[in-house]
Design an enzyme around this catalytic site. Structure first.
Site, PDB file in Angstrom:
ATOM      1  N   ASN A  14       8.366   1.668  10.390  1.00  0.00           N
ATOM      2  CA  ASN A  14       7.743   2.558   9.744  1.00  0.00           C
ATOM      3  C   ASN A  14       6.088   3.008  10.591  1.00  0.00           C
ATOM      4  OD1 ASN A  14       5.760   3.399   8.256  1.00  0.00           O
ATOM      5  ND2 ASN A  14       5.764   1.774   6.433  1.00  0.00           N
TER       6      ASN A  14
ATOM      7  N   TYR B 179      -2.854   1.052   9.839  1.00  0.00           N
ATOM      8  CA  TYR B 179      -3.162   0.257   9.983  1.00  0.00           C
ATOM      9  C   TYR B 179      -3.511  -0.181  11.782  1.00  0.00           C
ATOM     10  CZ  TYR B 179      -0.610  -1.065   6.476  1.00  0.00           C
ATOM     11  OH  TYR B 179       0.776  -1.240   5.185  1.00  0.00           O
TER      12      TYR B 179
ATOM     13  N   ILE C 263       1.140  -1.383  -0.099  1.00  0.00           N
ATOM     14  CA  ILE C 263       0.049  -0.232  -0.247  1.00  0.00           C
ATOM     15  C   ILE C 263       0.955   1.114   0.365  1.00  0.00           C
ATOM     16  CG2 ILE C 263      -0.246   0.334   2.712  1.00  0.00           C
ATOM     17  CD1 ILE C 263      -3.230   1.063   1.757  1.00  0.00           C
ATOM     18  N   ALA C 264       0.998   1.779  -1.161  1.00  0.00           N
ATOM     19  CA  ALA C 264       1.196   3.216  -0.710  1.00  0.00           C
ATOM     20  C   ALA C 264       0.559   4.714  -1.291  1.00  0.00           C
ATOM     21  CB  ALA C 264       2.967   3.072  -2.254  1.00  0.00           C
TER      22      ALA C 264
ATOM     23  N   GLU D  16       2.606  -7.480   7.075  1.00  0.00           N
ATOM     24  CA  GLU D  16       3.632  -7.051   7.319  1.00  0.00           C
ATOM     25  C   GLU D  16       3.910  -5.977   7.218  1.00  0.00           C
ATOM     26  OE1 GLU D  16       4.625  -9.994   5.147  1.00  0.00           O
ATOM     27  OE2 GLU D  16       4.093 -11.642   6.057  1.00  0.00           O
TER      28      GLU D  16
END
Ligand SMILES: CC(C)(COP(=O)(O)OP(=O)(O)OC[C@H]1O[C@@H](n2cnc3c(N)ncnc32)[C@H](O)[C@@H]1OP(=O)(O)O)[C@@H](O)C(=O)NCCC(=O)NCCS
Length: 213
Positions: free
Chosen positions: A147, A154, A108-109, A142
């Site tokens: 990060n 999340y 995801i970015a 993961e």
């Protein structure tokens, strides 16, 4: 106007790889994405883009010969097929991998210049929605131990830490934190999830999700 989410098309790969490059130390090449899109039936990519009032359309003239389904297939897989998406500015993407009753969020970015505007949240909402539609029980992922922004994202959307894989990342031997959103179809998860979706819409505008189901 809010954002829009839809399944990736071949024509999005240059923009997706651009976002990938600015987001990850080990980025994927366009050919790796193309290969995944063509042959991997277990994955699905979603892209987010900005609603522009009227979607940009740019027809592509097709040079390939042949006719009928063969011609369509050649165009589809060469990436030259015309699609209303062409010309849209992709702001972020997410990748999912479907395994029985589990969906793994592989990536995801969000474009660096567009972060902290709700796009990562919307992609995560879309991933969870798609997992529920596919009757999955949980979403797993993961994330690098360092990060913190991603971990905060999340956690906000209901993921919990369930373990650590020591030295998981090969570039710097960093640990991976395993996170899971379990029981995604349960009443308790859904109550919180629907509240988060409403909050997202109030803050960032009503978004349009096209999940390809
Ligand atoms: C992680 C990432 C996808 C977040 O996308 P984003 O569009 O900025 O996220 P959003 O604006 O939707 O933020 C949603 C929530 O995430 C958390 N969050 C996002 N960025 C954060 C930051 N820099 N610091 C702390 N929390 C952050 C917050 O809880 C935020 O909610 P809030 O706005 O109510 O504070 C983005 O930072 C990114 O692309 N990073 C590089 C790629 C990456 O690390 N991907 C994750 C791989 S596991």
């Amino acid at each position: 106007l809010g954002y829009r989410v839809r399944p990736i098309e071949m024509g999005d790969i240059p923009q997706v790889t651009e976002i990938d490059r600015e987001s990850f130390a080990n980025s994927w090449s366009p050919s790796t994405y193309k290969h995944d899109l063509r042959f991997n039936r277990l994955t699905r990519y979603l892209v987010a883009y900005e609603e522009e009032g009227k979607p940009a359309r740019q027809e592509v003239s097709v040079q390939s010969g042949g006719s009928g389904p063969l011609r369509w297939l050649r165009r589809r897989f060469s990436g030259e097929v015309s699609h209303p998406s062409t010309g849209q500015h992709i702001l972020g993407f997410a990748g999912l991998w479907f395994m029985m009753d589990e969906v793994h969020l592989t990536t995801i970015a969000v474009r660096e210049a567009y972060r902290r505007r709700g796009i990562g949240g919307l992609l995560l909402i879309s991933a969870i929605e798609l997992a529920v539609l596919r009757n999955a029980r949980m979403v797993t992922l993961e994330v690098r131990a360092s990060n913190r922004p991603a971990q905060a994202l999340y956690e906000k959307y209901g993921f919990r830490r369930v373990g650590v894989r020591r030295g998981y990342y090969t570039d710097n031997r960093e640990d991976a934190v395993l996170m899971t959103a379990d029981g995604i179809a349960s009443a308790s998860f859904q109550a919180q999830f629907q509240r988060l979706k409403r909050e997202h819409a109030e803050r960032w505008g009503e978004s349009h999700l096209e999940l390809g189901e």
